[in-house]
Structure formats: structure tokens, C-alpha cells
Design an enzyme around this catalytic site. Sequence first.
Site, PDB file in Angstrom:
ATOM      1  N   GLN A 287      36.376  41.715  28.834  1.00  0.00           N
ATOM      2  CA  GLN A 287      35.984  41.052  30.088  1.00  0.00           C
ATOM      3  C   GLN A 287      34.754  40.189  29.846  1.00  0.00           C
ATOM      4  O   GLN A 287      34.301  39.489  30.734  1.00  0.00           O
ATOM      5  CB  GLN A 287      35.663  42.115  31.147  1.00  0.00           C
ATOM      6  N   ASN A 288      34.208  40.276  28.626  1.00  0.00           N
ATOM      7  CA  ASN A 288      32.958  39.565  28.346  1.00  0.00           C
ATOM      8  C   ASN A 288      33.203  38.094  28.069  1.00  0.00           C
ATOM      9  O   ASN A 288      34.214  37.724  27.465  1.00  0.00           O
ATOM     10  CB  ASN A 288      32.246  40.202  27.156  1.00  0.00           C
ATOM     11  N   VAL A 289      32.231  37.280  28.480  1.00  0.00           N
ATOM     12  CA  VAL A 289      32.345  35.840  28.256  1.00  0.00           C
ATOM     13  C   VAL A 289      31.486  35.405  27.065  1.00  0.00           C
ATOM     14  O   VAL A 289      31.439  34.227  26.726  1.00  0.00           O
ATOM     15  CB  VAL A 289      31.996  35.048  29.543  1.00  0.00           C
ATOM     16  N   ASP A 290      30.803  36.379  26.443  1.00  0.00           N
ATOM     17  CA  ASP A 290      30.037  36.037  25.236  1.00  0.00           C
ATOM     18  C   ASP A 290      31.007  35.920  24.044  1.00  0.00           C
ATOM     19  O   ASP A 290      32.200  36.189  24.172  1.00  0.00           O
ATOM     20  CB  ASP A 290      28.931  37.089  24.979  1.00  0.00           C
TER      21      ASP A 290
ATOM     22  N   HIS B 154      38.041  36.919  31.216  1.00  0.00           N
ATOM     23  CA  HIS B 154      37.209  36.212  32.201  1.00  0.00           C
ATOM     24  C   HIS B 154      36.611  34.911  31.670  1.00  0.00           C
ATOM     25  O   HIS B 154      35.650  34.413  32.228  1.00  0.00           O
ATOM     26  CB  HIS B 154      36.099  37.158  32.709  1.00  0.00           C
TER      27      HIS B 154
ATOM     28  N   ARG C 273      22.871  31.311  30.791  1.00  0.00           N
ATOM     29  CA  ARG C 273      23.615  32.330  30.029  1.00  0.00           C
ATOM     30  C   ARG C 273      24.172  31.747  28.730  1.00  0.00           C
ATOM     31  O   ARG C 273      24.235  32.431  27.702  1.00  0.00           O
ATOM     32  CB  ARG C 273      24.743  32.904  30.886  1.00  0.00           C
TER      33      ARG C 273
ATOM     34  N   TYR D 174      24.951  29.409  34.685  1.00  0.00           N
ATOM     35  CA  TYR D 174      25.764  29.484  33.459  1.00  0.00           C
ATOM     36  C   TYR D 174      25.091  28.786  32.281  1.00  0.00           C
ATOM     37  O   TYR D 174      25.215  29.237  31.143  1.00  0.00           O
ATOM     38  CB  TYR D 174      27.195  28.983  33.711  1.00  0.00           C
TER      39      TYR D 174
ATOM     40  N   THR E  30      32.643  49.455  30.309  1.00  0.00           N
ATOM     41  CA  THR E  30      33.031  48.750  31.535  1.00  0.00           C
ATOM     42  C   THR E  30      33.076  49.737  32.690  1.00  0.00           C
ATOM     43  O   THR E  30      33.527  50.884  32.520  1.00  0.00           O
ATOM     44  CB  THR E  30      34.383  48.009  31.402  1.00  0.00           C
ATOM     45  N   SER E  31      32.620  49.292  33.846  1.00  0.00           N
ATOM     46  CA  SER E  31      32.584  50.175  35.022  1.00  0.00           C
ATOM     47  C   SER E  31      33.979  50.354  35.618  1.00  0.00           C
ATOM     48  O   SER E  31      34.160  51.167  36.512  1.00  0.00           O
ATOM     49  CB  SER E  31      31.626  49.609  36.069  1.00  0.00           C
TER      50      SER E  31
HETATM   51  P1  OAD Z   1      29.519  46.432  34.565  1.00  0.00           P
HETATM   52  O1  OAD Z   1      28.083  46.015  34.600  1.00  0.00           O
HETATM   53  O2  OAD Z   1      30.217  46.583  35.858  1.00  0.00           O
HETATM   54  O3  OAD Z   1      29.655  47.822  33.793  1.00  0.00           O
HETATM   55  C1  OAD Z   1      29.014  48.022  32.573  1.00  0.00           C
HETATM   56  C2  OAD Z   1      29.375  49.404  32.049  1.00  0.00           C
HETATM   57  O4  OAD Z   1      28.757  49.530  30.784  1.00  0.00           O
HETATM   58  C3  OAD Z   1      28.895  50.562  32.930  1.00  0.00           C
HETATM   59  O5  OAD Z   1      29.931  51.527  33.051  1.00  0.00           O
HETATM   60  C4  OAD Z   1      27.710  51.120  32.131  1.00  0.00           C
HETATM   61  O6  OAD Z   1      27.562  52.524  32.307  1.00  0.00           O
HETATM   62  C5  OAD Z   1      28.102  50.796  30.707  1.00  0.00           C
HETATM   63  N1  OAD Z   1      26.996  50.644  29.762  1.00  0.00           N
HETATM   64  C6  OAD Z   1      25.701  50.298  29.974  1.00  0.00           C
HETATM   65  N2  OAD Z   1      25.020  50.237  28.821  1.00  0.00           N
HETATM   66  C7  OAD Z   1      25.904  50.551  27.832  1.00  0.00           C
HETATM   67  C8  OAD Z   1      25.814  50.651  26.411  1.00  0.00           C
HETATM   68  N3  OAD Z   1      24.691  50.405  25.759  1.00  0.00           N
HETATM   69  N4  OAD Z   1      26.937  50.988  25.738  1.00  0.00           N
HETATM   70  C9  OAD Z   1      28.108  51.235  26.379  1.00  0.00           C
HETATM   71  N5  OAD Z   1      28.245  51.148  27.711  1.00  0.00           N
HETATM   72  C10 OAD Z   1      27.158  50.811  28.427  1.00  0.00           C
HETATM   73  O7  OAD Z   1      30.270  45.405  33.588  1.00  0.00           O
HETATM   74  P2  OAD Z   1      31.839  45.114  33.456  1.00  0.00           P
HETATM   75  O8  OAD Z   1      32.633  46.340  33.733  1.00  0.00           O
HETATM   76  O9  OAD Z   1      32.037  44.426  32.169  1.00  0.00           O
HETATM   77  O10 OAD Z   1      33.155  39.334  35.819  1.00  0.00           O
HETATM   78  O11 OAD Z   1      32.053  44.091  34.634  1.00  0.00           O
HETATM   79  C11 OAD Z   1      33.319  43.570  34.868  1.00  0.00           C
HETATM   80  C12 OAD Z   1      33.206  42.155  35.398  1.00  0.00           C
HETATM   81  O12 OAD Z   1      32.346  42.129  36.533  1.00  0.00           O
HETATM   82  C13 OAD Z   1      32.565  41.169  34.442  1.00  0.00           C
HETATM   83  O13 OAD Z   1      33.469  40.658  33.494  1.00  0.00           O
HETATM   84  C14 OAD Z   1      32.041  40.107  35.338  1.00  0.00           C
HETATM   85  C15 OAD Z   1      31.458  40.980  36.426  1.00  0.00           C
HETATM   86  O14 OAD Z   1      31.343  40.414  37.671  1.00  0.00           O
HETATM   87  C16 OAD Z   1      32.970  38.079  36.259  1.00  0.00           C
HETATM   88  O15 OAD Z   1      31.876  37.538  36.276  1.00  0.00           O
HETATM   89  C17 OAD Z   1      34.243  37.415  36.727  1.00  0.00           C
END
Ligand code: OAD
Length: 232
Positions: free
Chosen positions: A88-91, A106, A58, A55, A177-178
Amino acid sequence: MNKRHIVFLTGAGISAESGIPTFRDSNGMWGKYDAMKLASIEGFRENPQAVLDFYNARRKNLLEVEPNHAHRVLAELENEYEVTIVTQNVDNLHERAGSSRVIHLHGELSKVTSSRNKLLPDNIKEYPLDVPIRLGDKAADGSQLRPYIVWFGEYVDKMDEAEYWVKQADIFVVIGTSLVVYPAAGLVDYAPKGIPKYLIDPNEMEGVLPLGFQHIKAKAVEGIDRLVKEFS
Ligand code: OAD
């Protein structure tokens, strides 16, 4: 006339073009690092030094990145719309772009809290990003200082507030977000039926794209301009 209300749910993808890696893409963070060791409460109990190192890196990296066009457009939309961002971002890139209502599901890298009682408001404090959190640094209650982050295995205390705002949406937009991490991913089900719903993501979202969403298949920086054109 009342402004229409856009609620955004954002994830790592919106900050990818600022240079912050996502978690689950091919070059994502969880391909290189073990989430259960570095981002879980069990991991922190087992090896706090490794978690703090992860962390601290980061946190420091946050000083080297800037909000991108997508973050800025979300902030500018406040001129014409009521805007709520659930992230969900921590930035802190939404805040640095100028957005005023940002709910961090988060946690936030720019804050620290106590290991004993992490949700007590008095324990949550801004902490300089260039100062590493060290083992032995103490919170006011004498417990180990820790990042103000919701780790796997911890309660997502901002869910009720997030649900409240998602239910108020006139337009709902998911960006980058995925949609695999719960409870956050479940927020898409709280958006009112019949309102316009969009999802901006460059990848196929087969299997996770919820019903009724229009998929703008593009990266956030390009996709946000396509979204705004939809509004005019
Ligand atoms: P993920 O890494 O799971 O998903 C990122 C999403 O962004 C995917 O669907 C990609 O296709 C998409 N992506 C990639 N590049 C992109 C771009 N330039 N523009 C738009 N989309 C793009 O990230 P999160 O869904 O945010 O939690 O993950 C959720 C949580 O899992 C996070 O908050 C974190 C992680 O573990 C904790 O650490 C508690």
C-alpha cells in the site's frame, strides 16, 4: 523443484524504521494532516496547490531515506523463494532494496500522470523526486500534471492483479498495516486456506487480526528475522 511462493502485503509500518511516518499511529500523518483535504480527489479539485505541496514534500523526503533491514530481507528471500510484494506504500523502498515484483496498490511517488486520464499507461511517467510538480505543469494531453497516487475516492486499479498473486501464495505475510483501508485490507481473505499466515506488527491487532494468522508482535526490522527463523 519449484520455489515456494511467499506473498507479502505491506503497509506504512515496514517503512517506519526508515523514517517515513505511518498514517494512524500516535505521531501518524493523519493526526497532523486532513486526509480528506490532502489525499482525496475532492481535495485536489478544491485546492490543488495544497495537495501538490503535500506530495512534493513527500516526494522530496524520499531522497532522504533508505530501505531498512526488513525491506532488504524481503529482497534477499528471492534467492530461495518466489516472492511477490503487494504494497500500500507509495515509497520506492522495496524496489531500492532489490525486490523485483512489487505491486503498488496506492500508486508511486516517483511517478506522475495526467489529471484527465490517469490510468492510461502512456500518461504514467517517472518524474525526478527533486523537481516539484507545479500548478500549470502539463501532461502530454494538456491537463494538469498530478502525482501517480490513488487518492480516496479513486478506483484501485491494481486490485485484480494483487488478488491474482495473493491466491498463488504458499505462505502469506502481512507487515505493518492497520488493515482498515479497503479494498486493500480485503486481500487477506484471498490467501488460500490452510497455508501458513503471519502478521508482523508491534501493536495489538485485536479486532482486525484475521483468523488463522500468527501474530509476530514486533517492529518490522526485528520481526522479519523472527519470521525467517520460522521458515528454517
Ligand atoms: P497505517 O498508519 O494505517 O498503519 C500502520 C501499521 O503499521 C499499524 O498497524 C502500526 O501498528 C504498524 N507499525 C508501526 N510501526 C511499525 C514498525 N516499525 N514495524 C511494523 N509495523 C509498524 O498505515 P497503512 O495500513 O499502510 O492510503 O495505511 C493504509 C493506507 O491508508 C495508506 O496506503 C494510505 C493511508 O491513507 C492512501 O493515502 C490512499
